[in-house]
Design an enzyme around this catalytic site. Structure first.
Site, short mmCIF file in Angstrom:
data_model
loop_
_atom_site.label_atom_id
_atom_site.label_comp_id
_atom_site.label_asym_id
_atom_site.label_seq_id
_atom_site.Cartn_x
_atom_site.Cartn_y
_atom_site.Cartn_z
N ARG A 267 13.59 9.97 19.34
CA ARG A 267 14.33 8.47 19.30
C ARG A 267 13.14 7.54 19.92
O ARG A 267 13.11 7.13 20.92
CB ARG A 267 15.46 8.35 20.16
CG ARG A 267 16.60 9.51 19.62
CD ARG A 267 17.67 9.13 19.84
NE ARG A 267 18.72 8.83 18.82
CZ ARG A 267 20.00 8.69 18.91
NH1 ARG A 267 20.60 8.48 20.17
NH2 ARG A 267 20.91 8.42 17.73
N GLN B 86 12.77 4.85 14.05
CA GLN B 86 14.06 4.44 13.80
C GLN B 86 14.68 4.35 12.32
O GLN B 86 15.86 4.60 12.05
CB GLN B 86 14.21 2.93 14.37
CG GLN B 86 14.82 3.02 15.65
CD GLN B 86 14.67 1.72 16.43
OE1 GLN B 86 13.89 0.79 15.91
NE2 GLN B 86 15.49 1.43 17.66
N ASP C 155 16.03 7.56 11.13
CA ASP C 155 17.04 8.30 12.09
C ASP C 155 18.47 8.51 11.33
O ASP C 155 19.37 7.64 11.20
CB ASP C 155 17.09 7.39 13.30
CG ASP C 155 18.12 7.76 14.33
OD1 ASP C 155 18.70 9.17 14.26
OD2 ASP C 155 17.99 7.55 15.44
N SER D 153 21.53 7.92 13.97
CA SER D 153 22.06 6.43 13.95
C SER D 153 22.66 6.12 12.68
O SER D 153 23.67 5.18 12.59
CB SER D 153 20.71 5.70 14.46
OG SER D 153 20.33 5.84 15.48
N TYR E 139 20.09 9.21 25.42
CA TYR E 139 21.21 9.75 25.33
C TYR E 139 21.73 9.86 26.76
O TYR E 139 21.11 9.62 27.69
CB TYR E 139 21.01 11.41 24.97
CG TYR E 139 20.71 11.20 23.60
CD1 TYR E 139 21.58 11.20 22.56
CD2 TYR E 139 19.17 11.70 23.12
CE1 TYR E 139 21.30 11.42 21.15
CE2 TYR E 139 18.93 11.99 21.82
CZ TYR E 139 19.94 11.80 21.02
OH TYR E 139 19.61 12.16 19.58
#
Ligand code: NAD
Length: 385
Positions: free
Chosen positions: A126, A131, A134, A137, A234
């Site tokens: 992450r 991004q 991902d 996500s 997280y």
């Protein structure tokens, strides 16, 4: 370079790992694309649209995988005895396979043995650079949206305050538990529908995000929860004492809620139980709980994964599995773009093939196997003592 896209065969899987948009881009990179007939239908994409984008529509698994150098999947391919087709054995040795591949030591060993270069996209680090690749996500975002829509469908009143000539219906109280990617989208969606929204999380950063979306923060904070966030963003597992204190705050709040959406996950563990049977018993008949964490065991003690149940006191608990699969068209579009971005980032334009530098942080984070060996740091067999 031939790129193969299979029809997903795991139960309730409705997504597809490439769309006509990404097919066109792969062809522009110099690939030929084979897509198994019917692969896009559950996502609303007929074969003809892939063909119009330049893909070859192939009749079965064997024809799709024949000669493939890249294989795109949503979920791990089926192995021996898992279904009518043994997809794994048909993947050519040396092919790069990307998807949410079930990164267990056993699966990694199987991929290595078959000579598949397996990239488990769910392990993507992450970091800002990653991004746009991902999958967790992109899929969580849509799950959060879909959960609220599902709750609205099951709720026998409305979300907004409705002022009519016949009188007023009050707005629904919506409580979102876990304000990560899915939870923040759930908050935004519930607000757009006109609900009165509150939310909780254990990460201190989430508190500000909840408020910035116009929801009220409800929660328990302690010295312990100030340290809960990992470098990857997280939440860590917290102590039993913390969870007990958190439950007290939640219990008082939940009894007044019409809709509860639970999204809380702890990396690498079963989802924490945040809503006990007693809390459910305290809710009004007709209230709706949607448990998006059901794939990880669920946040609600009474969730039955995959099921929609109604409790004795009339509370509906929706614990469907595979939430992104319930909004397949959008989920496939984003998943497919995540895979395209990964491949274009590591594309050798001259060779017209992927080039994955083993020292790159993203490559290291994702690749389970290389050259017939398990290479992922968290899965590679311990070196003999
Ligand atoms: P997740 O799916 O692992 O968990 C969902 C949420 O549950 C998290 O916010 C977590 O804090 C929360 N939670 C865990 N235990 C809880 C409990 N007991 N009570 C209440 N809530 C609890 O998390 P996620 O949504 O994937 O991401 C979390 C964070 O990571 C977010 O801040 C997100 O912005 C960040 N993130 C960063 C990147 C990146 O930089 N590339 C990518 C994705 C996400």
């Amino acid at each position: 370079m031939r790129l193969a896209v299979l029809k997903e065969r795991r139960p309730a899987e409705t997504r597809v790992a490439a769309t006509p948009e990404t097919v066109k881009k792969f062809i522009a990179l110099g690939c030929t694309v084979a897509i198994e007939s019917g692969a896009g239908l559950p996502s609303g994409i007929p074969d003809a649209e892939y063909a119009a984008a330049g893909a070859e529509v192939t009749p079965d698994v064997a024809a799709t995988l024949n000669g493939a150098g890249i294989v795109l999947k949503i979920r791990a391919p089926l192995g021996t005895g898992e279904g009518a087709v043994d997809e794994l054995s048909l993947i050519p040795r040396g092919a790069l396979m990307l998807g949410q591949l079930q990164a267990t030591p056993e699966m990694a060993a199987t991929y290595a043995q078959l000579g598949i270069e397996a990239g488990a996209m769910e392990l993507l680090p992450r970091i800002t650079r990653a991004q746009s690749m991902d999958i967790l996500s992109s899929q969580a975002n849509l799950s959060g949206y879909r959960a609220v829509i599902e709750a609205a469908g099951a709720f026998d009143r409305g979300f907004p305050m409705l002022m009519t000539a016949a009188g007023t219906i009050s707005a629904a109280n919506v409580f979102v538990m876990g304000a990560g990617v899915a939870g923040l989208q759930a908050i935004a969606t519930a607000r757009r529908l006109g609900g009165r929204v509150s939310a909780t999380d254990v990460r201190p950063a989430a508190k500000e995000e909840i408020k910035s979306l116009g929801a009220a923060y409800v929660g328990y904070e302690s010295e312990e929860s100030k340290q809960v966030q990992t470098a990857g963003g997280y939440a860590k597992q917290l102590s039993a004492e913390f969870y007990a204190e958190q439950a007290k705050v939640v219990a008082a709040h939940i009894a007044k809620q019409d809709i509860v959406i639970t999204t809380a996950l702890v990396q690498g563990r079963k989802a924490p139980i945040l809503v006990t049977a007693e809390m459910v018993a305290s809710m009004k008949p007709g209230s709706v709980i949607v448990d998006i964490a059901s794939d990880a065991g669920g946040n609600v003690a009474l969730t039955q994964p995959g099921q929609f149940i109604t409790t004795d006191n009339g509370v509906k608990i929706i614990g469907f599995n595979n939430w992104p699969g319930r909004i397949a068209g959008a989920s496939s579009a984003l998943f497919a773009r995540n895979l395209l971005t990964f491949l274009t980032t590591f594309w050798d334009k001259e060779a017209k093939a992927p080039k994955l530098p083993p020292e790159d942080e993203i490559v290291k984070g994702v690749m389970l196997t290389t050259g017939g060996a398990v290479v992922h740091p968290s899965l590679a067999p311990a070196k003999a003592a």
